[in-house]
Design a protein around this motif. Structure first.
Motif, PDB file in Angstrom:
ATOM      1  N   HIS A 131       0.827  -1.206   0.000  1.00  0.00           N
ATOM      2  CA  HIS A 131       0.000   0.000   0.000  1.00  0.00           C
ATOM      3  C   HIS A 131       0.862   1.257   0.000  1.00  0.00           C
ATOM      4  O   HIS A 131       1.895   1.327   0.677  1.00  0.00           O
ATOM      5  CB  HIS A 131      -0.940   0.025   1.204  1.00  0.00           C
ATOM      6  N   ASN A 154      -6.755   3.711  -2.763  1.00  0.00           N
ATOM      7  CA  ASN A 154      -7.849   3.228  -3.622  1.00  0.00           C
ATOM      8  C   ASN A 154      -7.759   1.749  -3.939  1.00  0.00           C
ATOM      9  O   ASN A 154      -8.472   1.266  -4.825  1.00  0.00           O
ATOM     10  CB  ASN A 154      -7.933   4.015  -4.942  1.00  0.00           C
ATOM     11  N   ASN A 155      -6.916   1.019  -3.237  1.00  0.00           N
ATOM     12  CA  ASN A 155      -6.732  -0.405  -3.519  1.00  0.00           C
ATOM     13  C   ASN A 155      -7.229  -1.282  -2.377  1.00  0.00           C
ATOM     14  O   ASN A 155      -7.121  -0.919  -1.196  1.00  0.00           O
ATOM     15  CB  ASN A 155      -5.253  -0.720  -3.753  1.00  0.00           C
ATOM     16  N   HIS A 157      -6.154  -5.064  -1.320  1.00  0.00           N
ATOM     17  CA  HIS A 157      -5.194  -6.131  -1.597  1.00  0.00           C
ATOM     18  C   HIS A 157      -5.629  -7.406  -0.885  1.00  0.00           C
ATOM     19  O   HIS A 157      -6.004  -7.373   0.295  1.00  0.00           O
ATOM     20  CB  HIS A 157      -3.787  -5.755  -1.109  1.00  0.00           C
ATOM     21  N   THR A 173      -5.673  -7.747  -6.540  1.00  0.00           N
ATOM     22  CA  THR A 173      -5.852  -6.351  -6.140  1.00  0.00           C
ATOM     23  C   THR A 173      -7.095  -5.797  -6.815  1.00  0.00           C
ATOM     24  O   THR A 173      -7.299  -5.994  -8.022  1.00  0.00           O
ATOM     25  CB  THR A 173      -4.639  -5.495  -6.533  1.00  0.00           C
ATOM     26  N   THR A 175      -8.840  -2.328  -7.715  1.00  0.00           N
ATOM     27  CA  THR A 175      -8.533  -0.902  -7.818  1.00  0.00           C
ATOM     28  C   THR A 175      -9.726  -0.174  -8.419  1.00  0.00           C
ATOM     29  O   THR A 175     -10.163  -0.498  -9.524  1.00  0.00           O
ATOM     30  CB  THR A 175      -7.299  -0.658  -8.703  1.00  0.00           C
ATOM     31  N   THR A 177     -11.342   2.935 -10.163  1.00  0.00           N
ATOM     32  CA  THR A 177     -10.880   4.046 -10.998  1.00  0.00           C
ATOM     33  C   THR A 177     -11.681   5.313 -10.778  1.00  0.00           C
ATOM     34  O   THR A 177     -11.401   6.334 -11.406  1.00  0.00           O
ATOM     35  CB  THR A 177     -10.983   3.655 -12.488  1.00  0.00           C
TER      36      THR A 177
END
Length: 258
Positions: A131, A154-155, A157, A173, A175, A177
């Motif tokens: 991160h 914004n992830n 994991h 992951t 993510t 957008t």
């Protein structure tokens, strides 16, 4: 008995009977300490009014009050994790303790060693550094084999935390957008198929496939950042709350829009 002592008994009795809202209301209205700081014999007021031989109604009220007892717990480990704040989660079997910090680290610790006073954050079983911003939430897969972390980068994991040859990088992951869609919270669904996360900017609850890491939908309804998420343990329903206290319960067929 003076009024102050009587009010203390009323507050304690209400709390003892499970009427915590009423106990808090009386506490606030009368300026009496809340039930969390009072320590009274169980059913003390009931005993006074019913003539129970266990409570002497003629005794000074102060005899019914005693200093709050010290909880029989002692720290087994006390140290800094090297960040301003941290989030923690135990695995379902209690064997692991995951710690996510504001500097983006995820530590997986041996809970048994910690309870035995033999471990520390420095001797973590695993440490993940993927991160790029603060870790805000963690959740263990119901099987205990995976851990998901949510971050301001914004992830989400997904980490292998079970196998002896665990990967040092995320298995998957997710993510988002969406602009500035900081991940604030994360929670596995009851059937392990989905992971829920919250979009801090729009207030949307985002559904992700836990196997493909692809988005499965956006649940719209909150107008403020979502503060907390919880999935029902036995069905597909989940609940969300935002920073202004709005609570929404979601279920299949009642979830608006994607």
């Amino acid at each position: 008995m003076d009024r102050a002592a009587l009010y203390k008994l009323v507050v304690a009795q209400l709390a003892d009977d499970g009427y915590h809202g009423a106990a808090q209301a009386v506490s606030q209205a009368t300026g009496t300490p809340g039930p969390s700081v009072l320590s009274l014999p169980s059913h003390a007021l009931h005993g006074l009014l019913s003539g129970s031989p266990k409570v002497d109604a003629l005794a000074p009220a102060v005899s019914l009050l005693r200093s709050p007892a010290v909880a029989p717990y002692r720290p087994r480990m006390a140290e800094s994790v090297g960040a301003h704040r941290a989030v923690v989660r135990f695995s379902a079997d209690g064997k692991q303790l995951a710690v996510g910090t504001s500097d983006g680290l995820v530590h997986v610790l041996d809970a048994d060693a910690l309870l035995a006073g033999k471990g520390s954050a420095e001797s973590a079983m695993r440490r993940f550094t993927d991160h790029a911003a603060a870790v805000n939430d963690l959740d263990y897969h119901p099987s205990g084999k995976q851990l998901v972390s949510a971050s301001d980068d914004n992830n989400l994991h997904f980490y292998d935390v079970a196998s002896a040859t665990a990967h040092s990088v995320p298995l998957r992951t997710c993510t988002d957008t969406h602009p500035s869609a900081a991940r604030r919270v994360a929670a596995f669904s009851h059937d392990e198929a989905l992971v829920l996360s919250a979009d801090e900017t729009t207030g949307a609850v985002v559904l992700w496939s836990s196997t493909t890491a692809e988005p499965a939908g956006r649940c719209l309804g909150h107008t403020r950042p979502v503060f907390s998420l919880a999935h029902a343990p036995t069905c597909a329903a989940f609940v969300s709350t935002d920073e202004e206290g709005a609570l929404r319960v979601w279920a299949p067929g009642a979830v608006p829009g994607r």
